[in-house]
Design an enzyme around this catalytic site. Sequence first.
Site, PDB file in Angstrom:
ATOM      1  N   LYS A  78       0.843  -1.209   0.000  1.00  0.00           N
ATOM      2  CA  LYS A  78       0.000   0.000   0.000  1.00  0.00           C
ATOM      3  C   LYS A  78       0.874   1.254   0.000  1.00  0.00           C
ATOM      4  O   LYS A  78       2.079   1.178   0.298  1.00  0.00           O
ATOM      5  CB  LYS A  78      -0.912  -0.027   1.228  1.00  0.00           C
ATOM      6  CG  LYS A  78      -0.176   0.009   2.550  1.00  0.00           C
ATOM      7  CD  LYS A  78      -1.064  -0.414   3.716  1.00  0.00           C
ATOM      8  CE  LYS A  78      -0.301  -0.338   5.023  1.00  0.00           C
ATOM      9  NZ  LYS A  78      -0.937  -1.081   6.098  1.00  0.00           N
ATOM     10  N   ARG A  93     -10.234  -0.509  15.114  1.00  0.00           N
ATOM     11  CA  ARG A  93     -10.322   0.091  13.782  1.00  0.00           C
ATOM     12  C   ARG A  93     -11.220  -0.813  12.943  1.00  0.00           C
ATOM     13  O   ARG A  93     -12.435  -0.736  13.061  1.00  0.00           O
ATOM     14  CB  ARG A  93      -8.907   0.256  13.191  1.00  0.00           C
ATOM     15  CG  ARG A  93      -8.877   1.043  11.909  1.00  0.00           C
ATOM     16  CD  ARG A  93      -7.461   1.282  11.385  1.00  0.00           C
ATOM     17  NE  ARG A  93      -6.775   0.056  10.984  1.00  0.00           N
ATOM     18  CZ  ARG A  93      -5.576   0.025  10.394  1.00  0.00           C
ATOM     19  NH1 ARG A  93      -4.927   1.141  10.145  1.00  0.00           N
ATOM     20  NH2 ARG A  93      -5.017  -1.122  10.057  1.00  0.00           N
ATOM     21  N   TYR A 117      14.686  31.217   7.451  1.00  0.00           N
ATOM     22  CA  TYR A 117      13.469  31.862   7.942  1.00  0.00           C
ATOM     23  C   TYR A 117      13.412  31.799   9.465  1.00  0.00           C
ATOM     24  O   TYR A 117      13.706  30.768  10.063  1.00  0.00           O
ATOM     25  CB  TYR A 117      12.228  31.139   7.412  1.00  0.00           C
ATOM     26  CG  TYR A 117      12.020  31.255   5.917  1.00  0.00           C
ATOM     27  CD1 TYR A 117      11.794  32.496   5.316  1.00  0.00           C
ATOM     28  CD2 TYR A 117      12.020  30.128   5.117  1.00  0.00           C
ATOM     29  CE1 TYR A 117      11.581  32.592   3.946  1.00  0.00           C
ATOM     30  CE2 TYR A 117      11.811  30.201   3.752  1.00  0.00           C
ATOM     31  CZ  TYR A 117      11.595  31.448   3.175  1.00  0.00           C
ATOM     32  OH  TYR A 117      11.391  31.537   1.825  1.00  0.00           O
TER      33      TYR A 117
HETATM   34  C1  LIG Z   1      -0.055  -2.024   6.705  1.00  0.00           C
HETATM   35  C2  LIG Z   1      -0.600  -3.296   7.272  1.00  0.00           C
HETATM   36  C3  LIG Z   1       0.248  -4.380   7.543  1.00  0.00           C
HETATM   37  C4  LIG Z   1       1.747  -4.308   7.399  1.00  0.00           C
HETATM   38  O1  LIG Z   1       2.331  -3.824   8.578  1.00  0.00           O
HETATM   39  P1  LIG Z   1       3.922  -3.703   8.764  1.00  0.00           P
HETATM   40  O2  LIG Z   1       4.071  -3.184  10.136  1.00  0.00           O
HETATM   41  O3  LIG Z   1       4.390  -2.750   7.724  1.00  0.00           O
HETATM   42  O4  LIG Z   1       4.495  -5.051   8.567  1.00  0.00           O
HETATM   43  C5  LIG Z   1      -0.330  -5.557   7.972  1.00  0.00           C
HETATM   44  N1  LIG Z   1      -1.667  -5.659   8.143  1.00  0.00           N
HETATM   45  C6  LIG Z   1      -2.508  -4.630   7.905  1.00  0.00           C
HETATM   46  C7  LIG Z   1      -3.953  -4.805   8.119  1.00  0.00           C
HETATM   47  C8  LIG Z   1      -2.000  -3.418   7.477  1.00  0.00           C
HETATM   48  O5  LIG Z   1      -2.828  -2.393   7.267  1.00  0.00           O
END
Ligand SMILES: *Cc1c(COP(=O)(O)O)cnc(C)c1O
Length: 387
Positions: free
Chosen positions: A48, A146, A267
């Site tokens: 993702k 969640r 700045y």
């Molecule tokens: C992003 C995600 C993962 C991966 O987690 P990592 O800590 O990057 O290994 C696993 N399960 C779900 C549901 C996620 O959203």
Amino acid sequence: MSKESYPLYPPLPHLRSWVDIDGRALRFNIRVARTRIPKKTKIIAVVKSEAYGHGLIPISKELVQSGIEILGINNIDEAIELRNAGIRTPLLILCPILAPDAPFIVAHDIGVVISSYHEALWLNEAAERQGKRAIVHLKIDTGMGRLGFMPFQFIQEMEKIKKLSSLSIAAICTHFSQADTDIEFTEKQWLEMLKFRSYFKGFPIHVANSAALWRKSVYACDYVRIGLALYGIAPMTFLRRFLKPVMSWKCRVVLIKDLPRGHPISYGASYKLKKPSRIAVLSVGYGDGYFRTLSNKAYVLIKGKRCPIRGAITMNLMMVDVTELPSCKVGDEAVLIGTQGKESITADELAKLSGTISYEIITNIHANLRRNYRHFLSRSNECSLYE
Ligand SMILES: *Cc1c(COP(=O)(O)O)cnc(C)c1O
């Protein structure tokens, strides 16, 4: 990004800021992960957010060539991008879907993690129309707060979903909220999950993210869903020495000047020189995704030496002190994340200094900065401009 946009870029040798992506490190981390899991366990590689900022298509192709069984994604757009790039690997959408997504999901044979009966209904209806079966993974909320069915409703909801004739339940899963920080709470979530494992014998289970995989090997179950570790970033510090970071982020020195004691920098004049100093201006800033909260806190590597950031980081420029580096010249490479000589700066270091997590550091790097893919198996991913 389509397949065609990767192969050959016009040669631009003087990029201001870019990201090198090392295919060897990616394959190394996959092998390390495999040593943690039983033979039967499949890897859902999470890609993702542009493969955590590394680039969705090149990384996905490499993962598939390296034997990854499933790609975990966030939404239908990513799924269609992957399918358009010719990737036929099973995909799993980890986030809730909306009603209009359902027909596309079924048409592209994409699995979905669902947390509600209405998602099941949408997918069932789309699958019925297309004469197919939709693939669903049912999620239980064991403490994350969640996604997922609440445990007390789960059995009842699952019985309803089982009656939908165009759905295929491929797995039952949950997600840990503190696998990196709280062993006890993680174990509590696991025990909550186990209650269902005895009830729903025969269904594959998945629970583990990267942190959980290294917490306890039993968490591996039938699938693991791992992202961070594949990219070589350790969810817990002790893991750092087992993994190789896949990404390095670089920029260049674009100007050098000698300034007198007391001269303010940038700045807001948040830094005033304590002695006459040589200041290098670098070609990166918060507009490229380098957190402004790192102003006066972080370092960059030039010629293998740590150089402190001075003054506020600006949109596309920032200043560092190179007084101790008389050989530093305009055009030199500066490493924001990565290794140079004996020194390294990790995404984790920047995360700690800016009060966030490594995930945010790497996904915040602007998508328009070029990713250079090196040592990839798939030739179409290679870009050898800097070899
Ligand atoms: C992003 C995600 C993962 C991966 O987690 P990592 O800590 O990057 O290994 C696993 N399960 C779900 C549901 C996620 O959203």
